[in-house]
Enzyme design. Structure first.
Site, PDB file in Angstrom:
ATOM      1  N   VAL A  59       0.812  -1.228   0.000  1.00 48.92           N
ATOM      2  CA  VAL A  59       0.000   0.000   0.000  1.00 48.92           C
ATOM      3  C   VAL A  59       0.840   1.271   0.000  1.00 48.92           C
ATOM      4  O   VAL A  59       0.317   2.353  -0.294  1.00 48.92           O
ATOM      5  CB  VAL A  59      -0.983   0.058   1.196  1.00 48.92           C
ATOM      6  N   ASN A  84      -7.036  -1.057   6.032  1.00 44.28           N
ATOM      7  CA  ASN A  84      -6.875  -2.023   7.119  1.00 44.28           C
ATOM      8  C   ASN A  84      -5.429  -2.482   7.250  1.00 44.28           C
ATOM      9  O   ASN A  84      -4.993  -2.846   8.352  1.00 44.28           O
ATOM     10  CB  ASN A  84      -7.818  -3.206   6.814  1.00 44.28           C
ATOM     11  N   TYR A 152       3.405   2.785  16.975  1.00 41.95           N
ATOM     12  CA  TYR A 152       2.179   2.296  16.309  1.00 41.95           C
ATOM     13  C   TYR A 152       0.982   3.139  16.745  1.00 41.95           C
ATOM     14  O   TYR A 152       0.182   3.588  15.906  1.00 41.95           O
ATOM     15  CB  TYR A 152       1.991   0.826  16.687  1.00 41.95           C
TER      16      TYR A 152
HETATM   17  N1  LIG Z   1      -5.153  -7.745  16.058  1.00 45.07           N
HETATM   18  C1  LIG Z   1      -5.470  -6.829  16.966  1.00 45.07           C
HETATM   19  O1  LIG Z   1      -5.548  -7.116  18.175  1.00 45.07           O
HETATM   20  C2  LIG Z   1      -5.757  -5.416  16.531  1.00 45.07           C
HETATM   21  C3  LIG Z   1      -6.183  -4.507  17.504  1.00 45.07           C
HETATM   22  C4  LIG Z   1      -6.468  -3.195  17.122  1.00 45.07           C
HETATM   23  C5  LIG Z   1      -6.343  -2.822  15.795  1.00 45.07           C
HETATM   24  N2  LIG Z   1      -5.915  -3.733  14.857  1.00 45.07           N
HETATM   25  C6  LIG Z   1      -5.833  -3.285  13.478  1.00 45.07           C
HETATM   26  O2  LIG Z   1      -6.616  -4.163  12.683  1.00 45.07           O
HETATM   27  C7  LIG Z   1      -6.125  -4.139  11.331  1.00 45.07           C
HETATM   28  C8  LIG Z   1      -5.969  -5.560  10.824  1.00 45.07           C
HETATM   29  O3  LIG Z   1      -4.948  -6.182  11.585  1.00 45.07           O
HETATM   30  P1  LIG Z   1      -4.907  -7.756  11.825  1.00 45.07           P
HETATM   31  O4  LIG Z   1      -4.698  -7.936  13.260  1.00 45.07           O
HETATM   32  O5  LIG Z   1      -6.038  -8.407  11.118  1.00 45.07           O
HETATM   33  O6  LIG Z   1      -3.508  -8.110  11.087  1.00 45.07           O
HETATM   34  P2  LIG Z   1      -3.015  -9.377  10.253  1.00 45.07           P
HETATM   35  O7  LIG Z   1      -3.839 -10.591  10.503  1.00 45.07           O
HETATM   36  O8  LIG Z   1      -1.537  -9.453  10.483  1.00 45.07           O
HETATM   37  O9  LIG Z   1      -3.304  -8.933   8.732  1.00 45.07           O
HETATM   38  C9  LIG Z   1      -2.679  -7.810   8.180  1.00 45.07           C
HETATM   39  C10 LIG Z   1      -2.971  -7.783   6.685  1.00 45.07           C
HETATM   40  O10 LIG Z   1      -2.374  -6.617   6.109  1.00 45.07           O
HETATM   41  C11 LIG Z   1      -1.491  -7.003   5.037  1.00 45.07           C
HETATM   42  N3  LIG Z   1      -0.449  -5.990   4.947  1.00 45.07           N
HETATM   43  C12 LIG Z   1       0.455  -5.646   5.891  1.00 45.07           C
HETATM   44  N4  LIG Z   1       1.260  -4.670   5.444  1.00 45.07           N
HETATM   45  C13 LIG Z   1       0.838  -4.389   4.188  1.00 45.07           C
HETATM   46  C14 LIG Z   1       1.269  -3.482   3.196  1.00 45.07           C
HETATM   47  N5  LIG Z   1       2.308  -2.649   3.408  1.00 45.07           N
HETATM   48  N6  LIG Z   1       0.616  -3.435   2.009  1.00 45.07           N
HETATM   49  C15 LIG Z   1      -0.451  -4.270   1.785  1.00 45.07           C
HETATM   50  N7  LIG Z   1      -0.889  -5.160   2.685  1.00 45.07           N
HETATM   51  C16 LIG Z   1      -0.251  -5.217   3.865  1.00 45.07           C
HETATM   52  C17 LIG Z   1      -1.050  -8.418   5.425  1.00 45.07           C
HETATM   53  O11 LIG Z   1      -0.586  -9.206   4.340  1.00 45.07           O
HETATM   54  P3  LIG Z   1       0.972  -9.152   3.858  1.00 45.07           P
HETATM   55  O12 LIG Z   1       1.802  -9.315   5.090  1.00 45.07           O
HETATM   56  O13 LIG Z   1       1.081 -10.294   2.890  1.00 45.07           O
HETATM   57  O14 LIG Z   1       1.146  -7.842   3.200  1.00 45.07           O
HETATM   58  C18 LIG Z   1      -2.387  -8.960   5.934  1.00 45.07           C
HETATM   59  O15 LIG Z   1      -3.227  -9.303   4.860  1.00 45.07           O
HETATM   60  C19 LIG Z   1      -4.837  -3.327  11.379  1.00 45.07           C
HETATM   61  O16 LIG Z   1      -5.097  -2.003  10.947  1.00 45.07           O
HETATM   62  C20 LIG Z   1      -4.461  -3.333  12.837  1.00 45.07           C
HETATM   63  O17 LIG Z   1      -3.670  -2.219  13.194  1.00 45.07           O
HETATM   64  C21 LIG Z   1      -5.624  -5.008  15.194  1.00 45.07           C
END
Ligand SMILES: NC(=O)c1ccc[n+]([C@@H]2O[C@H](COP(=O)([O-])OP(=O)(O)OC[C@H]3O[C@@H](n4cnc5c(N)ncnc54)[C@H](OP(=O)(O)O)[C@@H]3O)[C@@H](O)[C@H]2O)c1
Length: 232
Positions: A59, A84, A152
């Site tokens: 992205v 996301n 972050y």
């Molecule tokens: N998990 C939690 O407890 C939590 C809590 C609060 C907020 N969030 C937020 O929720 C959102 C989703 O997080 P998640 O926990 O579902 O994470 P996740 O399971 O690690 O998934 C992250 C996704 O983003 C992709 N990604 C990462 N960097 C990227 C880049 N530079 N360009 C394109 N794609 C990219 C990853 O695939 P690739 O690595 O293949 O690119 C993956 O598809 C995030 O915004 C996170 O900050 C999560």
């Protein structure tokens, strides 16, 4: 059918949300950097019979963002942009004293700068949609001072503010910043590898996002747990 662009849709929340939207008939443009899990996720999403375009890429790459919007245009337009994809800045997280500045720059590039870049690219199509919306995925680390979550959290706080100003500048759109709450994902495991407390699966918070799309409340910052609680 409405069309959504979802960044970071190969796993975790992005993939769960893609499935939730596909079940409701949305056509989708999905990205992630690694093409293999992205293709697997697209297979699950396509099972719901909607059109799904996957574009592997980062992205932070402006040409890739332009491809995402062009792909959505080919599907009919852009009704929803979900930013996301996210970077932590350090894996595992470390105190600010130790946070590599390049890690902080990366978190800002992925979480903030890329979000604005994608919105700028999509704005003409969003404005011409019947009910255009931007949804950015925030975090409680944007609002609370948790040790090690400073870089972050700062990027997510800036993302919240960017969304708030965009909402004022674009009154014809809905702009929501959503804190999904803790979820059992690779991102959380990478942030805090020693924390093995059970956390909700990302699919459990998808109804909160669908509620925003159904009810279209005013632009603003929302917490998924509260959206889910009020619905019970
Ligand atoms: N998990 C939690 O407890 C939590 C809590 C609060 C907020 N969030 C937020 O929720 C959102 C989703 O997080 P998640 O926990 O579902 O994470 P996740 O399971 O690690 O998934 C992250 C996704 O983003 C992709 N990604 C990462 N960097 C990227 C880049 N530079 N360009 C394109 N794609 C990219 C990853 O695939 P690739 O690595 O293949 O690119 C993956 O598809 C995030 O915004 C996170 O900050 C999560």
């Amino acid at each position: 059918m409405p069309v959504a662009i979802i960044t970071g849709a190969s796993k975790g929340l992005g993939e769960a949300l893609a499935r939730g939207l596909a079940e409701r008939g949305w056509d989708l443009v999905l990205d992630a950097r690694d093409p293999v899990p992205l293709a697997e996720a697209a297979g699950l999403v396509s099972a719901h019979g909607t059109r799904v375009t996957v574009l592997p890429g980062d992205v932070t790459d402006a040409a890739h963002r332009a491809e995402l919007v062009a792909a959505a245009w080919r599907l009919g337009g852009v009704d929803l942009v979900v930013h996301n994809a996210s970077a932590l800045g350090a894996e595992p997280l470390v105190p600010l004293e130790e946070l590599p500045l390049d890690g902080l720059r990366r978190a800002l590039e992925v979480n903030l700068v890329a979000a604005l870049g994608l919105v700028q690219e999509a704005l003409p199509l969003l404005r011409s949609a019947a009910a255009g919306a931007v949804l950015v995925v925030s975090s409680d680390a944007a609002a609370e001072a948790y040790p090690t979550w400073g870089g972050y959290g700062a990027s997510k706080a800036a993302l919240d503010q960017l969304a708030a100003v965009l909402a004022v500048e674009e009154p014809g759109l809905r702009v929501w910043s959503v804190d999904p709450g803790d979820m059992a994902t690779d991102l959380y495991a990478a942030a805090v590898p020693d924390d093995d407390d059970p956390r909700p699966e990302p699919a459990t918070v998808v109804p909160a996002f669908l509620r925003l799309l159904d009810e279209r409340p005013a632009s603003g910052r929302y917490g998924a747990p509260a959206l889910l609680e009020e619905r019970r």
